[in-house]
Motif scaffolding. Structure first.
Motif, short mmCIF file in Angstrom:
data_model
loop_
_atom_site.label_atom_id
_atom_site.label_comp_id
_atom_site.label_asym_id
_atom_site.label_seq_id
_atom_site.Cartn_x
_atom_site.Cartn_y
_atom_site.Cartn_z
N PHE A 127 13.96 -13.57 70.49
CA PHE A 127 14.31 -14.61 71.47
C PHE A 127 14.30 -16.03 70.89
CE2 PHE A 127 12.92 -11.07 74.11
CZ PHE A 127 13.94 -11.02 75.05
N LEU A 128 13.92 -16.19 69.63
CA LEU A 128 13.98 -17.52 69.00
C LEU A 128 15.36 -17.65 68.36
CD1 LEU A 128 10.43 -17.90 67.42
CD2 LEU A 128 11.24 -18.57 69.69
N TYR A 129 16.27 -18.24 69.09
CA TYR A 129 17.68 -18.22 68.68
C TYR A 129 17.88 -18.92 67.34
CZ TYR A 129 22.72 -18.20 69.04
OH TYR A 129 24.04 -17.96 68.81
N PRO A 130 18.61 -18.27 66.41
CA PRO A 130 18.83 -18.89 65.10
C PRO A 130 19.79 -20.07 65.20
CG PRO A 130 20.03 -16.81 65.28
CD PRO A 130 19.17 -16.92 66.51
N ALA A 131 19.31 -21.23 64.77
CA ALA A 131 20.10 -22.47 64.83
C ALA A 131 19.34 -23.54 64.07
CB ALA A 131 20.34 -22.89 66.29
N THR A 132 19.91 -24.72 63.99
CA THR A 132 19.21 -25.88 63.42
C THR A 132 18.69 -26.73 64.56
OG1 THR A 132 20.54 -25.89 61.40
CG2 THR A 132 19.44 -27.94 62.00
N TYR A 133 17.40 -27.03 64.53
CA TYR A 133 16.73 -27.76 65.61
C TYR A 133 16.18 -29.08 65.11
CZ TYR A 133 16.84 -23.26 68.05
OH TYR A 133 17.24 -22.09 68.63
N GLN A 134 16.21 -30.09 65.99
CA GLN A 134 15.48 -31.34 65.80
C GLN A 134 14.38 -31.34 66.84
OE1 GLN A 134 15.43 -33.86 63.73
NE2 GLN A 134 17.39 -34.06 62.70
N PRO A 163 13.18 -5.83 69.22
CA PRO A 163 14.08 -6.26 68.15
C PRO A 163 13.29 -6.43 66.85
CG PRO A 163 14.46 -7.54 70.15
CD PRO A 163 13.21 -6.74 70.39
N ILE A 164 14.00 -6.50 65.74
CA ILE A 164 13.33 -6.66 64.45
C ILE A 164 13.59 -8.02 63.81
CG2 ILE A 164 13.27 -4.17 64.00
CD1 ILE A 164 15.72 -4.53 62.17
N ASP A 165 14.34 -8.87 64.50
CA ASP A 165 14.61 -10.23 64.03
C ASP A 165 15.33 -10.98 65.14
OD1 ASP A 165 17.54 -9.80 63.80
OD2 ASP A 165 17.01 -8.53 62.10
N SER A 166 15.75 -12.20 64.84
CA SER A 166 16.52 -13.00 65.81
C SER A 166 18.00 -12.92 65.48
CB SER A 166 16.07 -14.47 65.76
OG SER A 166 14.78 -14.62 66.28
N PRO A 167 18.77 -12.15 66.24
CA PRO A 167 20.20 -12.03 65.96
C PRO A 167 20.97 -13.28 66.40
CG PRO A 167 19.65 -10.78 67.92
CD PRO A 167 18.36 -11.31 67.38
#
Length: 380
Positions: free
Chosen positions: A203-210, A325-329
Motif C-alpha cells: 500500500f506504499l505506492y511507488p513514487a517520488t515524494y517530498q 503482497p510481497i512488494d509495492s506494485p
C-alpha cells in the motif's frame, strides 16, 4: 463641531429667512448639506478600510504595503521551516518568507535576491531559516545547501515494505523506529474500504515524494497510502471482481508478484494470465519470488532446503496466493493484473539473462525451456 454642523442630522423645523415658514431649505443650502454628507461618508469609508486591512491582512503585510523595502538588521533567531514550491517565482518565495516572519518585507527580499549576480536559482524543497532575518541573510541561507532539509524520497516499483521504510529514513529526518511503529497498524492509515490487511505491504505506492519535515512518521505513511488510493480508484481496482473475478486485495498481491517475475514489461499480462490459470486449476503457483520474500536474502538459485521452507509465502508448498503482497506494485503491474492477456498458459520460465521468457501449457515444453534456462545460467 456637532452632528448638526456636519449636516448628518436634519435641523429643526423653521429657522430664519423666507423659507422658515414653509419648512423648506433654500436650494444652495441643500446642496452644501449633501456635499458635507458626501465628504463625511468618504472619510468614514477610508477609515473602515484601514481597520479591515489591519484585521485581515496583518501588521507585517500592512507595514510592507507602506514601506516595501523595510528590512531587519540581524541574522534572526529561532527556527522557521519554509517551503519553496516547484516553479516558484521570486515573488512567490518572497511572499512565503514574509508570511513565515522570516523577512520584514517582500521588497527587501526581492532587492537582496536581485543583487546577486548571476541571478541565483533556488531549488524547490524545504529550508530551515530563522525569524526576523535580514533579507540578505535569508537569501544566503536559501542558497546554502546545508539549509535544505532532506525530504525527497523515491520508492521504486516492486520495493518491499522493509526496504521502503529504510529509504524513507535515509531520505528524511524520520527515525526508523517511528516509521516501523507507524506502519505496524495499517488500519490506522486510511486504507481503501476493501482492504483489511495484517500488513501494510503493497500500500506504499511507488513514487517520488517530498515529505513535509514538520510532519511525523504517521503523516508520511498517510501521504503514501493516499497516493495508492488515488491510483487504485483511477485504475478501477475496486471493481476487480467484475473484471477478473478476484478481490482487489488478491489483484494487488498478483500485481506485486508480477513486479518480481516480469523480466520485461511486455510479459506482465502473460504472467498475470498464468497465475489466474493456475489458481483456477487449483495448481500450486510454485514461484521463486514469493519464497524469496521471506528468505534472509533474495536468491537467484533456490536450494532444496529453501524449497522445503514451510512459510505460507512458499508457493511451492502451499496452494493459492501468499497471504499478503510481497512488494509495492506500480501502475503498470496493477494494470497487468487487471487486464491479463488471453491464453491457456500454465507455465513460464525466464530463459536468458536479458529477461526473455517463454510461456506454455505443456509440461514437457516447459521442461525444455527450463533446460534452456539452465544452459544460459539463469537457473540451476
Amino acid at each position: 463641531m456637532t452632528g448638526l454642523d456636519l449636516g448628518l442630522f436634519p435641523g429643526p423645523p423653521g429657522g430664519s429667512g423666507s423659507a422658515a415658514g414653509s419648512g423648506r431649505r433654500p436650494p444652495r443650502r441643500q446642496r452644501q448639506l449633501w456635499i458635507r454628507r458626501g465628504i463625511t461618508l468618504v472619510v468614514c469609508l477610508a477609515m473602515l478600510g484601514v481597520m479591515i486591512k489591519l484585521v485581515f491582512v496583518g501588521k507585517a503585510q500592512l507595514v510592507d504595503t507602506f514601506s516595501s523595502t523595510r528590512d531587519y538588521k540581524t541574522a534572526g533567531f529561532g527556527t522557521e521551516i519554509v517551503a519553496v514550491p516547484v516553479k516558484a517565482t521570486v515573488k512567490d518565495i518572497a511572499s512565503g518568507m514574509l508570511k513565515a516572519n522570516v523577512v520584514r518585507s517582500t521588497g527587501a527580499f526581492t532587492k537582496a535576491f536581485n543583487a546577486k549576480t548571476p541571478a541565483p536559482k533556488i531549488a524547490p524543497g524545504y529550508y530551515q531559516l530563522r525569524e526576523h532575518m535580514s533579507a540578505a541573510s535569508a537569501v544566503a541561507l536559501l542558497l546554502d545547501p546545508a539549509s535544505k532539509l532532506r525530504t525527497k524520497v523515491t520508492i521504486p516499483e516492486g520495493t518491499p515494505l522493509t526496504k521502503a521504510l529504510g529509504l524513507i529514513a535515509a531520505g528524511t529526518t524520520l527515525q526508523p523506529a517511528d516509521l516501523a511503529k507507524a506502519s505496524a497498524d495499517p488500519n490506522a492509515l486510511d486504507l481503501p474500504t476493501w482492504a483489511s490487511p495484517t500488513k501494510l505491504e503493497g500500500f506504499l505506492y511507488p513514487a517520488t515524494y517530498q515529505f513535509d519535515p514538520r510532519s511525523n512518521a504517521l503523516g508520511a505513511m498517510q501521504q503514501m497510502v493516499a497516493a495508492f488510493n488515488d491510483e487504485a480508484v483511477l485504475l478501477g481496482l475496486q471493481d476487480s471482481l467484475d473484471k477478473v473475478h478476484h478481490t482487489p486485495y488478491e489483484v494487488l498481491t498478483i500485481a506485486s508478484i508480477i513486479e518480481k517475475e516480469a523480466g520485461k514489461p511486455a510479459d506482465g499480462p502473460k504472467i498475470a494470465r498464468v497465475i489466474y490459470n493456475r489458481l483456477a486449476k487449483k495448481m500450486k503457483l510454485q514461484l521463486d519470488s514469493t519464497l524469496n520474500y521471506v528468505l534472509p536474502e533474495r536468491k537467484g538459485h533456490l536450494t532444496q532446503t529453501d524449497l522445503q521452507n514451510q512459510s505460507p509465502y512458499n508457493t511451492y508448498q502451499h496452494l493459492g496466493l501468499p497471504p499478503t503482497p510481497i512488494d509495492s506494485p506500480g501502475e503498470r503491474a496493477l494494470k497487468d493484473a487487471l487486464t491479463p492477456a488471453d491464453g491457456n498458459w500454465t507455465f513460464f520460465v525466464t530463459i536468458d539473462k536479458q529477461g526473455d521468457a517463454e510461456f506454455t501449457n505443456n509440461y514437457q515444453t516447459f521442461l525444455h525451456y527450463k533446460a534452456v534456462a539452465k544452459a544460459n545460467g539463469v537457473i540451476s
